[in-house]
Scaffold this motif. Structure first.
Motif, PDB file in Angstrom:
ATOM      1  N   GLY A  24      -1.429   7.519  -3.635  1.00  0.00           N
ATOM      2  CA  GLY A  24       0.084   7.341  -3.269  1.00  0.00           C
ATOM      3  C   GLY A  24      -0.002   6.008  -2.234  1.00  0.00           C
ATOM      4  O   GLY A  24       1.110   5.546  -2.093  1.00  0.00           O
ATOM      5  N   HIS A  25      -1.002   5.607  -1.747  1.00  0.00           N
ATOM      6  CA  HIS A  25      -0.948   4.138  -1.045  1.00  0.00           C
ATOM      7  C   HIS A  25      -0.309   3.110  -1.804  1.00  0.00           C
ATOM      8  O   HIS A  25       0.744   2.622  -2.015  1.00  0.00           O
ATOM      9  CB  HIS A  25      -2.430   4.156  -0.520  1.00  0.00           C
ATOM     10  CG  HIS A  25      -2.615   2.969   0.575  1.00  0.00           C
ATOM     11  ND1 HIS A  25      -3.483   2.345   1.047  1.00  0.00           N
ATOM     12  CD2 HIS A  25      -1.756   2.764   1.576  1.00  0.00           C
ATOM     13  CE1 HIS A  25      -3.488   1.613   2.083  1.00  0.00           C
ATOM     14  NE2 HIS A  25      -2.295   1.860   2.561  1.00  0.00           N
ATOM     15  N   ASP A  26      -1.248   2.386  -2.483  1.00  0.00           N
ATOM     16  CA  ASP A  26      -1.004   1.511  -3.907  1.00  0.00           C
ATOM     17  C   ASP A  26      -1.992   0.869  -4.104  1.00  0.00           C
ATOM     18  O   ASP A  26      -3.198   0.607  -3.230  1.00  0.00           O
ATOM     19  CB  ASP A  26       0.019   0.388  -3.207  1.00  0.00           C
ATOM     20  CG  ASP A  26       0.831  -0.151  -4.637  1.00  0.00           C
ATOM     21  OD1 ASP A  26       0.653   0.284  -5.547  1.00  0.00           O
ATOM     22  OD2 ASP A  26       1.824  -1.019  -4.241  1.00  0.00           O
ATOM     23  N   VAL A  85      -5.183  -1.822   1.458  1.00  0.00           N
ATOM     24  CA  VAL A  85      -6.409  -1.546   2.393  1.00  0.00           C
ATOM     25  C   VAL A  85      -5.959  -1.220   3.895  1.00  0.00           C
ATOM     26  O   VAL A  85      -4.988  -1.823   4.368  1.00  0.00           O
ATOM     27  CB  VAL A  85      -7.284  -2.823   2.606  1.00  0.00           C
ATOM     28  CG1 VAL A  85      -8.480  -2.493   3.635  1.00  0.00           C
ATOM     29  CG2 VAL A  85      -7.879  -3.165   1.460  1.00  0.00           C
ATOM     30  N   ASP A  86      -6.395   0.000   4.355  1.00  0.00           N
ATOM     31  CA  ASP A  86      -6.069   0.368   5.862  1.00  0.00           C
ATOM     32  C   ASP A  86      -7.240   0.107   6.516  1.00  0.00           C
ATOM     33  O   ASP A  86      -8.365   0.796   6.015  1.00  0.00           O
ATOM     34  CB  ASP A  86      -5.498   1.752   5.673  1.00  0.00           C
ATOM     35  CG  ASP A  86      -3.974   2.144   5.389  1.00  0.00           C
ATOM     36  OD1 ASP A  86      -3.298   1.176   5.188  1.00  0.00           O
ATOM     37  OD2 ASP A  86      -3.648   3.288   5.382  1.00  0.00           O
ATOM     38  N   LEU A  87      -7.332  -0.580   7.562  1.00  0.00           N
ATOM     39  CA  LEU A  87      -8.353  -0.657   8.436  1.00  0.00           C
ATOM     40  C   LEU A  87      -8.077   0.088   9.608  1.00  0.00           C
ATOM     41  O   LEU A  87      -7.268   0.229  10.558  1.00  0.00           O
ATOM     42  CB  LEU A  87      -8.410  -2.087   8.918  1.00  0.00           C
ATOM     43  CG  LEU A  87      -8.798  -3.120   7.861  1.00  0.00           C
ATOM     44  CD1 LEU A  87      -7.994  -4.170   7.748  1.00  0.00           C
ATOM     45  CD2 LEU A  87     -10.039  -3.655   8.043  1.00  0.00           C
ATOM     46  N   PRO A  99      -2.291   4.649  14.335  1.00  0.00           N
ATOM     47  CA  PRO A  99      -2.451   3.234  14.586  1.00  0.00           C
ATOM     48  C   PRO A  99      -3.716   2.782  13.871  1.00  0.00           C
ATOM     49  O   PRO A  99      -4.790   3.292  13.669  1.00  0.00           O
ATOM     50  CB  PRO A  99      -2.767   3.213  16.008  1.00  0.00           C
ATOM     51  CG  PRO A  99      -3.420   4.505  16.332  1.00  0.00           C
ATOM     52  CD  PRO A  99      -2.611   5.486  15.627  1.00  0.00           C
ATOM     53  N   HIS A 100      -3.214   1.841  13.005  1.00  0.00           N
ATOM     54  CA  HIS A 100      -4.243   1.146  11.831  1.00  0.00           C
ATOM     55  C   HIS A 100      -3.449  -0.117  11.531  1.00  0.00           C
ATOM     56  O   HIS A 100      -2.151  -0.642  11.855  1.00  0.00           O
ATOM     57  CB  HIS A 100      -4.602   1.989  10.554  1.00  0.00           C
ATOM     58  CG  HIS A 100      -3.287   2.162   9.722  1.00  0.00           C
ATOM     59  ND1 HIS A 100      -2.055   2.558  10.117  1.00  0.00           N
ATOM     60  CD2 HIS A 100      -3.259   1.625   8.583  1.00  0.00           C
ATOM     61  CE1 HIS A 100      -1.113   2.653   8.988  1.00  0.00           C
ATOM     62  NE2 HIS A 100      -1.985   1.807   8.030  1.00  0.00           N
ATOM     63  N   LEU A 101      -4.506  -1.119  10.861  1.00  0.00           N
ATOM     64  CA  LEU A 101      -3.832  -2.265  10.243  1.00  0.00           C
ATOM     65  C   LEU A 101      -3.746  -1.799   8.681  1.00  0.00           C
ATOM     66  O   LEU A 101      -4.728  -1.752   7.964  1.00  0.00           O
ATOM     67  CB  LEU A 101      -4.537  -3.438  10.375  1.00  0.00           C
ATOM     68  CG  LEU A 101      -4.353  -4.736   9.893  1.00  0.00           C
ATOM     69  CD1 LEU A 101      -2.938  -5.143  10.245  1.00  0.00           C
ATOM     70  CD2 LEU A 101      -5.241  -6.008   9.988  1.00  0.00           C
ATOM     71  N   HIS A 102      -2.789  -2.049   8.069  1.00  0.00           N
ATOM     72  CA  HIS A 102      -2.454  -2.117   6.603  1.00  0.00           C
ATOM     73  C   HIS A 102      -2.548  -3.592   6.283  1.00  0.00           C
ATOM     74  O   HIS A 102      -1.825  -4.455   6.788  1.00  0.00           O
ATOM     75  CB  HIS A 102      -1.212  -1.548   6.142  1.00  0.00           C
ATOM     76  CG  HIS A 102      -0.849  -1.779   4.708  1.00  0.00           C
ATOM     77  ND1 HIS A 102      -0.923  -0.661   3.796  1.00  0.00           N
ATOM     78  CD2 HIS A 102      -0.566  -2.725   3.993  1.00  0.00           C
ATOM     79  CE1 HIS A 102      -0.511  -0.930   2.586  1.00  0.00           C
ATOM     80  NE2 HIS A 102      -0.386  -2.404   2.630  1.00  0.00           N
ATOM     81  N   TYR A 103      -3.588  -3.922   5.259  1.00  0.00           N
ATOM     82  CA  TYR A 103      -3.770  -5.138   4.996  1.00  0.00           C
ATOM     83  C   TYR A 103      -3.677  -5.570   3.474  1.00  0.00           C
ATOM     84  O   TYR A 103      -4.174  -4.693   2.471  1.00  0.00           O
ATOM     85  CB  TYR A 103      -5.150  -5.574   5.367  1.00  0.00           C
ATOM     86  CG  TYR A 103      -5.640  -7.074   5.293  1.00  0.00           C
ATOM     87  CD1 TYR A 103      -5.179  -8.094   5.939  1.00  0.00           C
ATOM     88  CD2 TYR A 103      -6.807  -7.007   4.127  1.00  0.00           C
ATOM     89  CE1 TYR A 103      -5.950  -9.326   5.644  1.00  0.00           C
ATOM     90  CE2 TYR A 103      -6.993  -8.293   3.666  1.00  0.00           C
ATOM     91  CZ  TYR A 103      -6.838  -9.410   4.488  1.00  0.00           C
ATOM     92  OH  TYR A 103      -7.433 -10.610   4.428  1.00  0.00           O
TER      93      TYR A 103
HETATM   94 ZN   LIG Z   1      -1.635   1.046   4.532  1.00  0.00          ZN
END
Ligand SMILES: [Zn+2]
Length: 216
Positions: free
Chosen positions: A69-71, A75-77, A171-175
């Motif tokens: 379901g992300h896409d 990328v999630d970091l 908390p994370h970075l979606h990239y």
């Molecule tokens: Zn994400």
């Protein structure tokens, strides 16, 4: 005896209609040229893939992942050591900032209140144009971006801090890396990330080589 006035008025009317016609032709020519320029730009093949680096500090190891379901290609970091909150987010490559603002709504998630109200969309985010139709995007930043639209950045420049604004669980970075308007598999330091679809949960760890001279 009549004067030259009616003739004069008629001439003026003709001149006015000629001017209007000329304006119309000019507008049409400009419109056709504008469309032609856009089509040429759209059809131009993309340039070679820039040598993108992980958007995090040199030498750090981060987990790259995705989930159903992300896409595809998203990328999630997450850092493998220490807190994610406030960690520097770095430009993956040289470029020009094209977006630096809010996507959706911020919500209210902070380090002091990590389960605060969830926002919508990307929250604080940055988009960088690297030329040759290549783009990177950085979402859910903690605070307003440290760069502004139109600013040139170099690879390794800090553009923001890791946070949890927008639609973010932790908390994370979606990239993302994009070629034109297409998301593509993110490559780091010349190697594919392996994150190509969101059919299942998948993670991999990578060490950042987003280093500048003098760093490790
Ligand atoms: Zn994400």
């Amino acid at each position: 005896m009549t004067t030259g006035q009616p003739l004069h008025r008629g001439t003026r009317r003709r001149q006015r209609s000629r001017t209007a016609r000329n304006l119309l032709v000019l507008t049409a020519v400009v419109a056709v040229l504008a469309v032609a320029v856009v089509v040429v730009v759209l059809l131009r093949p993309p340039g070679p893939r820039p040598r993108f680096q992980l958007p995090v500090a040199c030498g750090e190891t981060w987990q790259l992942g995705t989930y159903p379901g992300h896409d595809d290609f998203d990328v999630d970091l997450f850092p493998t050591e220490g807190e994610a909150w406030g960690r520097p987010v770095l430009a993956s490559y040289d470029g020009e900032v094209t977006v630096a603002g809010i996507n959706g709504s911020l919500g209210g998630r902070t380090e002091e209140n990590p389960d605060g109200p969830r926002g919508r969309g990307g929250g604080y985010w940055v988009k960088i144009d690297h030329g040759g139709k290549w783009e990177t995007q950085y979402l859910h930043l903690l605070e307003p971006p440290l760069v502004r639209v139109g600013q040139r950045v170099a690879r390794g420049d800090q553009i923001g801090k890791v946070g949890s604004t927008g639609n973010s669980g932790a908390p994370h970075l979606h990239y993302e890396q994009r070629q034109g308007w297409q998301k593509v598999e993110a490559h780091f330091d010349g190697a594919p990330s392996g994150i190509t679809h969101d059919d299942e949960e998948y993670t991999v760890t990578r060490k950042s080589n987003n280093c500048v001279d003098g760093q490790q």
